[in-house]
Design a protein around this motif. Structure first.
Motif: not given
Length: 303
Positions: A162-164, A260-273, A277-282
């Protein structure tokens, strides 16, 4: 020549502190007492004045008396004290930034959405505990037969730090990660119930995502190629089957329902981080989507 000593009143006069405050500091051990006068009054050497001024300045920064006692006894150094206080201040600032972003996320939405967000966001306001829960969810999701090295590599990408100082979008995305790990279909995707050698499959899937990463980063649509062939062959071997057009159709349909469920998770990961570059899940989603009938081609011969 006798050494100059001062009374409590003189120390108070030099620092501007009330006599009762100086006496209290002396009573709790923050000031070294040199001796007592014939009348029983405490006398202090000049170094006590410097110690008192240090205490005065640290108290102005709201440093607790218990911490000052450790400093006076030599249990802790001033450098250690400052480092600890800096860490505490940063932690408090992070809490305030997250609280502000949370309130902003609740401010600009409909009444119904506000209630939904409030439930989701309330789970992640204690960041260390929230981060531990998210990592724990992944430790329970990844099959136990997967070596720790591979499990750690996946978890490192799946559990973003989580960012500060987050935005409202980031706070909401981080909260949604926790919600999605509670979905009944989430652990099913990773369990690979029909796979005999889960460790080998996970290792090959990580390699495949590396092969596809540049293509996905370039924004190209799901398509046949070396990465897809590697992905399909890995899936086929893990199930004891041959890579064929029929298998690709089957495995694509089998995996596609959860994407769809899996993609939503990793899109949120990309937003937080905020990764570039595309992450593992995307990347994994891209490969699964490349298996759909309109995307796939005949598999390349195995080498």
């Amino acid at each position: 020549m006798s050494e100059v000593t001062w009374t409590i009143g003189q120390l108070a006069a030099h620092t501007g502190l009330p006599v009762k405050t100086v006496r209290y500091y002396s009573d709790v051990g923050l000031l070294p007492v040199a001796e007592r006068s014939a009348g029983g009054h405490r006398r202090y050497r000049p170094e006590a004045l410097e110690q008192l001024r240090l205490v005065q300045r640290l108290r102005a920064l709201d440093t607790p008396i218990s911490t000052l006692t450790q400093l006076a006894s030599g249990e802790r150094g001033l450098g250690d004290l400052i480092a600890d206080e800096m860490s505490l201040v940063r932690s408090r600032l992070t809490e305030l930034h997250w609280r502000q972003a949370t309130l902003e996320a609740l401010d600009n939405c409909s009444a119904q959405e506000r209630l939904r967000r409030l439930e989701v966001l309330s789970r992640v306001q204690r960041l260390p505990e929230a981060q531990d829960r998210l990592a724990g969810a992944w430790r329970q999701t990844i099959p136990t037969s997967v070596p720790a090295r591979l499990a750690d590599a996946i978890t490192a990408q799946a559990v973003p730090e989580p960012p500060e100082s987050p935005t409202a979008e980031v706070v909401l995305a981080y909260a949604e990660l926790h919600t999605l790990t509670r979905h009944q279909d989430f652990p099913v995707y990773w369990a690979c119930p029909n796979v005999r050698d889960k460790a080998s499959l996970y290792s090959e899937l990580l390699d495949t995502c590396e092969l596809a990463a540049d293509t996905v980063a370039d924004g190209l649509p799901p398509q046949p190629g070396e990465a897809l062939d590697h992905f399909s062959r890995a899936c086929a071997r893990s199930r004891g089957e041959d890579d064929s057009p029929g298998f690709r159709t089957f495995i694509g349909a089998h995996l596609h329902g959860t994407i769809p469920l899996f993609r939503r998770y990793w899109q949120h990961v990309a937003t937080v981080s905020a990764a570039q570059r595309p992450n593992l899940g995307l990347t994994h989603c891209w490969l699964v989507e490349a298996l759909t009938p309109r995307q796939q081609a005949a598999p390349a011969p195995a080498r």
